[in-house]
Design a protein around this motif. Structure first.
Motif, PDB file in Angstrom:
ATOM      1  N   GLY A  57     -56.271 -44.316  52.157  1.00 21.37           N
ATOM      2  CA  GLY A  57     -55.342 -44.814  52.791  1.00 21.37           C
ATOM      3  C   GLY A  57     -55.117 -46.433  52.555  1.00 21.37           C
ATOM      4  N   ALA A  59     -52.741 -50.001  51.814  1.00 22.11           N
ATOM      5  CA  ALA A  59     -51.491 -50.639  51.628  1.00 22.11           C
ATOM      6  C   ALA A  59     -51.604 -52.130  51.306  1.00 22.11           C
ATOM      7  CB  ALA A  59     -50.675 -50.500  53.020  1.00 22.11           C
ATOM      8  N   ARG A  81     -57.439 -48.100  55.366  1.00 18.95           N
ATOM      9  CA  ARG A  81     -57.635 -47.187  56.688  1.00 18.95           C
ATOM     10  C   ARG A  81     -59.066 -46.991  56.981  1.00 18.95           C
ATOM     11  NH1 ARG A  81     -56.360 -41.844  56.779  1.00 18.95           N
ATOM     12  NH2 ARG A  81     -54.735 -42.357  55.412  1.00 18.95           N
ATOM     13  N   GLU A 146     -49.458 -46.557  55.943  1.00 20.80           N
ATOM     14  CA  GLU A 146     -50.636 -46.014  55.886  1.00 20.80           C
ATOM     15  C   GLU A 146     -52.082 -46.900  56.533  1.00 20.80           C
ATOM     16  OE1 GLU A 146     -52.588 -43.750  54.111  1.00 20.80           O
ATOM     17  OE2 GLU A 146     -50.757 -42.648  53.278  1.00 20.80           O
ATOM     18  N   GLN A 160     -48.230 -48.931  48.828  1.00 22.31           N
ATOM     19  CA  GLN A 160     -49.521 -47.801  49.553  1.00 22.31           C
ATOM     20  C   GLN A 160     -49.721 -46.846  48.783  1.00 22.31           C
ATOM     21  OE1 GLN A 160     -47.714 -47.172  53.446  1.00 22.31           O
ATOM     22  NE2 GLN A 160     -46.705 -45.269  52.636  1.00 22.31           N
ATOM     23  N   ARG A 162     -52.437 -42.963  48.851  1.00 22.10           N
ATOM     24  CA  ARG A 162     -53.545 -42.105  49.629  1.00 22.10           C
ATOM     25  C   ARG A 162     -54.931 -42.320  49.572  1.00 22.10           C
ATOM     26  NH1 ARG A 162     -56.165 -37.469  48.315  1.00 22.10           N
ATOM     27  NH2 ARG A 162     -55.120 -37.413  46.580  1.00 22.10           N
TER      28      ARG A 162
END
Length: 198
Positions: A57, A59, A81, A146, A160, A162
């Protein structure tokens, strides 16, 4: 001899004060599990290097930071993240009455790993080899979801994805915040002269 002792203690205090402040910040952040997301930045950028960072994650969006003089400084607000990093180095170059002094913090050495959660970096400049997965570039920055805390004004550019892998990361940054920043082998050194991470 007494005079020399006093001079040495003054020099020690000049160098120790910023180190103590940084140590208190790190210890406080660890104890609280969170570092404040908004603060007035110092007058200088600092450098961050990591040999490899693998994150889930990410962004990015345009943003600004402010210094004590009220100056507005444009940055790329970049968030991850969750991530694991190795060979981490942070350096701050300070001007003191004794000349240039470098404070270096390292972690993730010799097989150890640094882990972070909800990290946000206010980036001034960056260089890295990157692999990005499931990316969305050009997304409205106000709709990014995210990474907590990474959004921009409606109608502005955002992006952003994954997952990402970064190698030989070189960042000049104004600020870093994180919900959790774990360094199992934290080392801090104060070095006379210029000894930045890159």
């Amino acid at each position: 001899m007494a005079e020399q002792g006093r001079v040495r203690w003054k020099r020690f205090a000049l160098i120790f004060a910023p180190v103590a402040a940084m140590t208190s910040l790190l210890v406080g952040a660890t104890a609280q599990g969170v570092i404040g997301a908004t603060f007035v930045v110092s007058g200088d950028t600092f450098k961050l290097f990591t040999g490899e960072l693998r994150g889930q994650g990410f962004a990015l969006a345009g943003g600004v930071v402010r210094n004590k003089k009220g100056q507005v400084i444009p940055v790329v607000v970049t968030g991850i993240r969750r991530a694991v990093a190795t060979d981490l180095c942070q350096s701050v170059l300070m001007k003191t009455p004794l000349g240039a002094v470098t404070v270096r913090i390292t972690g993730g050495q010799g097989g150890n790993q640094v882990t972070v959660e909800d990290m946000v970096v206010d980036v001034a400049a960056a260089q890295s080899a990157a692999t990005l997965q499931d990316i969305e570039l050009g997304r409205d920055a106000s709709t990014l979801d995210e990474v907590p805390g990474v959004r921009g004004p409606a109608g502005t550019f955002g992006g952003q994805g994954r997952a990402l892998t970064l190698r030989n990361v070189k960042l000049s940054a104004w600020a870093v915040t994180a919900a959790t920043f774990s360094l199992p082998d934290l080392t801090m050194k104060v070095l006379s002269g210029e000894h930045e991470c890159f």
